[in-house]
Design an enzyme around this catalytic site. Sequence first.
Site, PDB file in Angstrom:
ATOM      1  N   ARG A  40       5.664  -7.201 -12.766  1.00 45.97           N
ATOM      2  CA  ARG A  40       4.931  -6.224 -13.583  1.00 45.97           C
ATOM      3  C   ARG A  40       5.852  -5.201 -14.220  1.00 45.97           C
ATOM      4  NH1 ARG A  40       0.952  -5.141  -8.966  1.00 45.97           N
ATOM      5  NH2 ARG A  40       2.334  -6.641  -7.959  1.00 45.97           N
ATOM      6  N   GLU A  43       7.609  -4.881   4.686  1.00 44.72           N
ATOM      7  CA  GLU A  43       6.877  -4.522   5.898  1.00 44.72           C
ATOM      8  C   GLU A  43       6.938  -5.681   6.906  1.00 44.72           C
ATOM      9  OE1 GLU A  43       2.975  -3.184   4.982  1.00 44.72           O
ATOM     10  OE2 GLU A  43       2.539  -2.614   7.060  1.00 44.72           O
TER      11      GLU A  43
END
Length: 180
Positions: free
Chosen positions: A63, A100
Amino acid sequence: MTTHNDDLKALIRTIADYPKPGIMFHDITTLVRDAYGFTQTIRRMADLTAHTKPTVIAGIEARGFVFGAALAQHLGLGFVLVRKKDKLPGKTIGINYALEYGSDRIEIHADAFAADARVLLVDDLIATGGTAAAATSLIRSTGATVAHAVFVIDLPQVGGAMKLRALNVEPLSLLTYDGH
Ligand code: AMP
């Protein structure tokens, strides 16, 4: 810096529990499909970053390509693609960074930046800042300067902007959202 951009915020769709439970996903596809929204986003990114006087724009896959390439075109600058691993055909340099869960890798062409380049880094959103920090380190390893990064969205409570400041990168953003 949310004040004047509520019209843009209204064009972003937030989807709960995507890609996994607990995540509020801020979907910019509804912003860029809107002619006013896309045009204004790029103009305002240009205004917000005018003082940074970049010589080249770098966008992070995927993006970051949408906003970064449009901003580069708007400013009359070149655009460098920071890609996910094994996508670039020439000689590359890369950096691994922690997510994460697990890790990821981004790469650039080794000859992408002139040594005296002043790079403005672009992505759609900064959360933990892990991706933008890795991109900063990678680009700096070429000798180029990264002093500013611009995002459509910052999630300040997640801490990414602070992480960039610690690297002497000034994070700029059009919109903020509470939460993670
Ligand atoms: P980070 O490295 O944690 O700053 O994550 C930044 C990257 O993950 C950006 O390229 C975003 O596109 C994507 N991302 C992270 N969190 C979200 C979210 N809540 N909504 C939409 N995209 C996100």
